[in-house]
Design a protein around this motif. Sequence first.
Motif, PDB file in Angstrom:
ATOM      1  N   ALA A 219     -15.349  21.612 -35.201  1.00 41.01           N
ATOM      2  CA  ALA A 219     -14.696  20.688 -36.127  1.00 41.01           C
ATOM      3  C   ALA A 219     -13.280  20.382 -35.670  1.00 41.01           C
ATOM      4  CB  ALA A 219     -14.671  21.266 -37.534  1.00 41.01           C
ATOM      5  N   ASP A 220     -12.926  19.124 -35.779  1.00 40.77           N
ATOM      6  CA  ASP A 220     -11.554  18.651 -35.613  1.00 40.77           C
ATOM      7  C   ASP A 220     -11.323  17.701 -36.781  1.00 40.77           C
ATOM      8  OD1 ASP A 220      -9.061  17.781 -34.820  1.00 40.77           O
ATOM      9  OD2 ASP A 220      -9.827  16.371 -33.345  1.00 40.77           O
ATOM     10  N   MET A 221     -11.159  18.294 -37.962  1.00 44.06           N
ATOM     11  CA  MET A 221     -11.108  17.512 -39.187  1.00 44.06           C
ATOM     12  C   MET A 221     -10.402  18.363 -40.244  1.00 44.06           C
ATOM     13  SD  MET A 221     -14.447  16.042 -41.233  1.00 44.06           S
ATOM     14  CE  MET A 221     -14.882  14.782 -40.071  1.00 44.06           C
ATOM     15  N   PRO A 222      -9.627  17.736 -41.122  1.00 44.29           N
ATOM     16  CA  PRO A 222      -8.997  18.505 -42.206  1.00 44.29           C
ATOM     17  C   PRO A 222     -10.043  19.200 -43.086  1.00 44.29           C
ATOM     18  CG  PRO A 222      -8.036  16.309 -42.063  1.00 44.29           C
ATOM     19  CD  PRO A 222      -9.199  16.337 -41.129  1.00 44.29           C
TER      20      PRO A 222
ATOM     21  N   GLY B  60     -12.082   4.720 -44.238  1.00 45.26           N
ATOM     22  CA  GLY B  60     -11.951   3.579 -43.338  1.00 45.26           C
ATOM     23  C   GLY B  60     -13.143   3.446 -42.405  1.00 45.26           C
ATOM     24  N   PRO B  61     -13.194   2.314 -41.682  1.00 42.17           N
ATOM     25  CA  PRO B  61     -14.366   2.028 -40.845  1.00 42.17           C
ATOM     26  C   PRO B  61     -14.421   2.853 -39.558  1.00 42.17           C
ATOM     27  CG  PRO B  61     -12.719   0.340 -40.553  1.00 42.17           C
ATOM     28  CD  PRO B  61     -12.205   1.257 -41.639  1.00 42.17           C
ATOM     29  N   ALA B  62     -15.512   2.658 -38.856  1.00 44.31           N
ATOM     30  CA  ALA B  62     -15.775   3.217 -37.523  1.00 44.31           C
ATOM     31  C   ALA B  62     -16.213   4.676 -37.534  1.00 44.31           C
ATOM     32  CB  ALA B  62     -14.580   3.024 -36.596  1.00 44.31           C
ATOM     33  N   TRP B  63     -16.933   5.094 -38.574  1.00 44.25           N
ATOM     34  CA  TRP B  63     -17.545   6.413 -38.579  1.00 44.25           C
ATOM     35  C   TRP B  63     -18.949   6.299 -38.010  1.00 44.25           C
ATOM     36  CZ3 TRP B  63     -15.345  11.025 -39.608  1.00 44.25           C
ATOM     37  CH2 TRP B  63     -14.094  11.011 -40.206  1.00 44.25           C
ATOM     38  N   HIS B  64     -19.367   7.337 -37.294  1.00 42.60           N
ATOM     39  CA  HIS B  64     -20.703   7.378 -36.693  1.00 42.60           C
ATOM     40  C   HIS B  64     -21.342   8.706 -37.069  1.00 42.60           C
ATOM     41  CE1 HIS B  64     -19.308   4.008 -34.257  1.00 42.60           C
ATOM     42  NE2 HIS B  64     -18.213   4.716 -34.082  1.00 42.60           N
TER      43      HIS B  64
ATOM     44  N   ALA C  17     -11.689   9.972 -32.549  1.00 46.76           N
ATOM     45  CA  ALA C  17     -10.287   9.887 -32.932  1.00 46.76           C
ATOM     46  C   ALA C  17      -9.824  11.266 -33.393  1.00 46.76           C
ATOM     47  CB  ALA C  17     -10.110   8.859 -34.049  1.00 46.76           C
ATOM     48  N   SER C  18      -8.564  11.550 -33.213  1.00 43.14           N
ATOM     49  CA  SER C  18      -8.014  12.842 -33.604  1.00 43.14           C
ATOM     50  C   SER C  18      -8.200  13.071 -35.101  1.00 43.14           C
ATOM     51  CB  SER C  18      -6.534  12.885 -33.254  1.00 43.14           C
ATOM     52  OG  SER C  18      -5.990  14.113 -33.619  1.00 43.14           O
TER      53      SER C  18
ATOM     54  N   LYS D 154     -15.408   9.864 -35.906  1.00 40.87           N
ATOM     55  CA  LYS D 154     -14.754   8.578 -36.099  1.00 40.87           C
ATOM     56  C   LYS D 154     -14.188   8.111 -34.766  1.00 40.87           C
ATOM     57  CE  LYS D 154     -11.356   6.114 -38.780  1.00 40.87           C
ATOM     58  NZ  LYS D 154     -10.597   6.075 -39.992  1.00 40.87           N
ATOM     59  N   THR D 155     -14.310   6.804 -34.519  1.00 39.63           N
ATOM     60  CA  THR D 155     -13.702   6.219 -33.335  1.00 39.63           C
ATOM     61  C   THR D 155     -12.559   5.315 -33.753  1.00 39.63           C
ATOM     62  OG1 THR D 155     -15.312   4.419 -33.367  1.00 39.63           O
ATOM     63  CG2 THR D 155     -15.818   6.307 -31.966  1.00 39.63           C
ATOM     64  N   GLU D 156     -11.710   5.019 -32.826  1.00 43.00           N
ATOM     65  CA  GLU D 156     -10.560   4.170 -33.109  1.00 43.00           C
ATOM     66  C   GLU D 156     -10.976   2.709 -33.061  1.00 43.00           C
ATOM     67  OE1 GLU D 156      -6.310   3.203 -31.028  1.00 43.00           O
ATOM     68  OE2 GLU D 156      -7.056   5.251 -30.948  1.00 43.00           O
ATOM     69  N   VAL D 157     -10.493   1.945 -34.013  1.00 39.84           N
ATOM     70  CA  VAL D 157     -10.793   0.522 -34.065  1.00 39.84           C
ATOM     71  C   VAL D 157      -9.512  -0.229 -33.732  1.00 39.84           C
ATOM     72  CG1 VAL D 157     -11.561  -1.383 -35.516  1.00 39.84           C
ATOM     73  CG2 VAL D 157     -12.522   0.877 -35.839  1.00 39.84           C
ATOM     74  N   ARG D 158      -9.604  -1.107 -32.747  1.00 35.03           N
ATOM     75  CA  ARG D 158      -8.458  -1.927 -32.363  1.00 35.03           C
ATOM     76  C   ARG D 158      -8.785  -3.381 -32.641  1.00 35.03           C
ATOM     77  NH1 ARG D 158      -7.314   0.508 -26.426  1.00 35.03           N
ATOM     78  NH2 ARG D 158      -7.297   2.690 -27.042  1.00 35.03           N
ATOM     79  N   PRO D 159      -7.824  -4.115 -33.181  1.00 33.91           N
ATOM     80  CA  PRO D 159      -8.083  -5.540 -33.410  1.00 33.91           C
ATOM     81  C   PRO D 159      -8.169  -6.293 -32.088  1.00 33.91           C
ATOM     82  CG  PRO D 159      -5.823  -5.000 -33.950  1.00 33.91           C
ATOM     83  CD  PRO D 159      -6.516  -3.706 -33.639  1.00 33.91           C
TER      84      PRO D 159
END
Length: 163
Positions: free
Chosen positions: A62-65, A107-111, A125-126, A143-148
Amino acid sequence: MERPELENERRRRPPKDKEKVVQCAAKRMLALVPATKPPAPPANHVQLAALAVDLNVRMRSADMPAAMQERVIRHSRVLLDTNADNKRFNPTHLAMCLKKEFDALYGPAWHCIVGKSFGSFVTHASGGFVYFSIDKLSFLLFKTEVRPVVATKKPPLLLKYKS
């Protein structure tokens, strides 16, 4: 026959510089000093471990709160319990529900990947990764990072082909 005797003589001779021997012995002594005790885990990690034991969850990585970990553990356990009566168990449905839950909350971008046997190698993502198992099912949520996407000023050049 003389050669082995010379090697033995070299081994038997005391070292010329006694200070080096003392320094080496001191370094060895420092290495043998017991390390301090590791710090006690924070209270929220202890609560999370107790929850995992209570719900029959095995945390793999795990890398999550801790609060997010608790939410995913509780939500996946509820999903498993509601689908326990179903004879046609669908891990894809579980993955979709967990993904939608975390997309809505964080927020978005969860897998999410759910199954009995799978391999994975992901970039996340961290603070957005958890891998655990309940009974015989494994859950991977990240989760991944989403860039516009930045639009370019000029449209790309189109090549004209002669036909």
